[in-house]
Design a protein around this motif. Structure first.
Motif, mmCIF file in Angstrom:
data_model
loop_
_atom_site.group_PDB
_atom_site.id
_atom_site.type_symbol
_atom_site.label_atom_id
_atom_site.label_comp_id
_atom_site.label_asym_id
_atom_site.label_seq_id
_atom_site.Cartn_x
_atom_site.Cartn_y
_atom_site.Cartn_z
ATOM 1 N N GLU A 54 9.448 5.220 -3.796
ATOM 2 C CA GLU A 54 10.379 6.233 -3.283
ATOM 3 C C GLU A 54 10.514 7.391 -4.269
ATOM 4 O O GLU A 54 10.539 8.563 -3.878
ATOM 5 C CB GLU A 54 11.747 5.600 -3.016
ATOM 6 N N VAL A 55 10.604 7.066 -5.555
ATOM 7 C CA VAL A 55 10.700 8.106 -6.579
ATOM 8 C C VAL A 55 9.389 8.873 -6.668
ATOM 9 O O VAL A 55 9.379 10.105 -6.796
ATOM 10 C CB VAL A 55 11.055 7.484 -7.938
ATOM 11 N N LEU A 56 8.271 8.164 -6.592
ATOM 12 C CA LEU A 56 6.958 8.800 -6.672
ATOM 13 C C LEU A 56 6.740 9.758 -5.502
ATOM 14 O O LEU A 56 6.191 10.852 -5.677
ATOM 15 C CB LEU A 56 5.865 7.739 -6.702
ATOM 16 N N ARG A 57 7.163 9.361 -4.306
ATOM 17 C CA ARG A 57 7.025 10.237 -3.138
ATOM 18 C C ARG A 57 7.713 11.578 -3.373
ATOM 19 O O ARG A 57 7.144 12.644 -3.131
ATOM 20 C CB ARG A 57 7.644 9.566 -1.911
ATOM 21 N N ARG A 58 8.953 11.513 -3.831
ATOM 22 C CA ARG A 58 9.704 12.751 -4.046
ATOM 23 C C ARG A 58 9.059 13.570 -5.163
ATOM 24 O O ARG A 58 8.977 14.805 -5.063
ATOM 25 C CB ARG A 58 11.163 12.428 -4.384
ATOM 26 N N GLU A 59 8.597 12.906 -6.199
ATOM 27 C CA GLU A 59 7.942 13.599 -7.307
ATOM 28 C C GLU A 59 6.692 14.321 -6.817
ATOM 29 O O GLU A 59 6.462 15.496 -7.138
ATOM 30 C CB GLU A 59 7.574 12.592 -8.393
ATOM 31 N N THR A 100 -2.197 9.044 -0.021
ATOM 32 C CA THR A 100 -1.546 10.337 0.158
ATOM 33 C C THR A 100 -2.258 11.137 1.235
ATOM 34 O O THR A 100 -3.464 10.994 1.440
ATOM 35 C CB THR A 100 -1.523 11.170 -1.142
ATOM 36 N N LEU A 101 -1.498 11.986 1.903
ATOM 37 C CA LEU A 101 -2.046 12.919 2.877
ATOM 38 C C LEU A 101 -1.482 14.290 2.552
ATOM 39 O O LEU A 101 -0.256 14.479 2.524
ATOM 40 C CB LEU A 101 -1.654 12.503 4.297
ATOM 41 N N VAL A 102 -2.370 15.233 2.266
ATOM 42 C CA VAL A 102 -1.975 16.568 1.821
ATOM 43 C C VAL A 102 -2.588 17.620 2.733
ATOM 44 O O VAL A 102 -3.757 17.508 3.129
ATOM 45 C CB VAL A 102 -2.429 16.815 0.365
#
Length: 215
Positions: A54-59, A100-102
């Protein structure tokens, strides 16, 4: 052609519809879709990892949405050239990975986007990254326009990002619209990612390496 060693190609996956280009690159002969496998010693640059997803997603979302400025702190870019759409901890053949999807704006093009779906498998001394690149190379903006019309209008790139509501987000990027636009590169990126998760085989030698730790 000699068979690749596990060090050079620690991940194999279903390549149906793709042609082998060279080394660890494949392409779709009908369009510009490309799949690349990179293996190197560079490790993820983060104080968090998959045990704090969850923290990594926001980062990661902020990393893509922030641009440097002249002052002491960075600022959010209202029109970033890249945007994180999804990030998750997934399992590839029993091996934990970052998915990840960017979405990125096409360089030197007035319109169109490139969608990168990636799987990052990090170990203590090396990282393997499998990436599918799906480019919007014909008519661009059709998905966005039709979704906005169906939603009753509204401007592009409003807030409401799933990982931070203050970050910009394009409503048409939601996976709920993929079924309506199966040939759109974003839909194809997600479909390819599902295929990888179902078919990937990770070399047992790679699995046996010491895991990556941030501390």
């Amino acid at each position: 052609m000699a068979q690749a060693t596990w060090e050079a190609q620690p991940i194999t996956f279903d390549t149906t519809g793709l042609e082998h280009l060279d080394g660890t690159r494949w392409f779709d002969p009908e369009n510009r879709d490309v799949v690349v496998l990179n293996v190197g010693e560079a490790l993820p640059r983060t104080t968090h990892w998959l045990y704090e997803i969850e923290v990594l997603r926001r980062e990661l979302a902020h990393t893509h949405a922030v641009r440097p400025v002249g002052g002491p702190a960075p600022a959010l870019d209202p029109h970033p050239t890249a945007r994180l759409l999804e990030a998750d901890a997934v399992v590839l053949d029993g091996c934990l990975a970052l998915y990840t999807l960017v979405a990125e704006k096409l360089p030197k093009a007035p319109t169109g986007r490139l969608f990168r779906a990636s799987f990052v498998l990090a170990k203590a001394d090396r990282t393997a990254v499998l990436t599918g690149q799906f480019e919007e190379w014909e008519i661009s903006g059709m998905r966005e326009s039709l979704v906005r019309f169906q939603m009753g209008g509204g401007g592009p790139e409003a807030g409401g990002h799933p990982y931070d509501p203050e970050l910009p987000y394009e409503a048409s990027d939601d996976p709920a619209w993929d079924e309506q636009f199966p040939r759109h590169p974003l839909s194809k990126a997600r479909a390819w990612a599902r295929t990888v998760r179902e078919s990937a085989v990770v070399a047992r030698e790679f699995k046996a390496l010491r895991p990556f730790r941030t501390r």
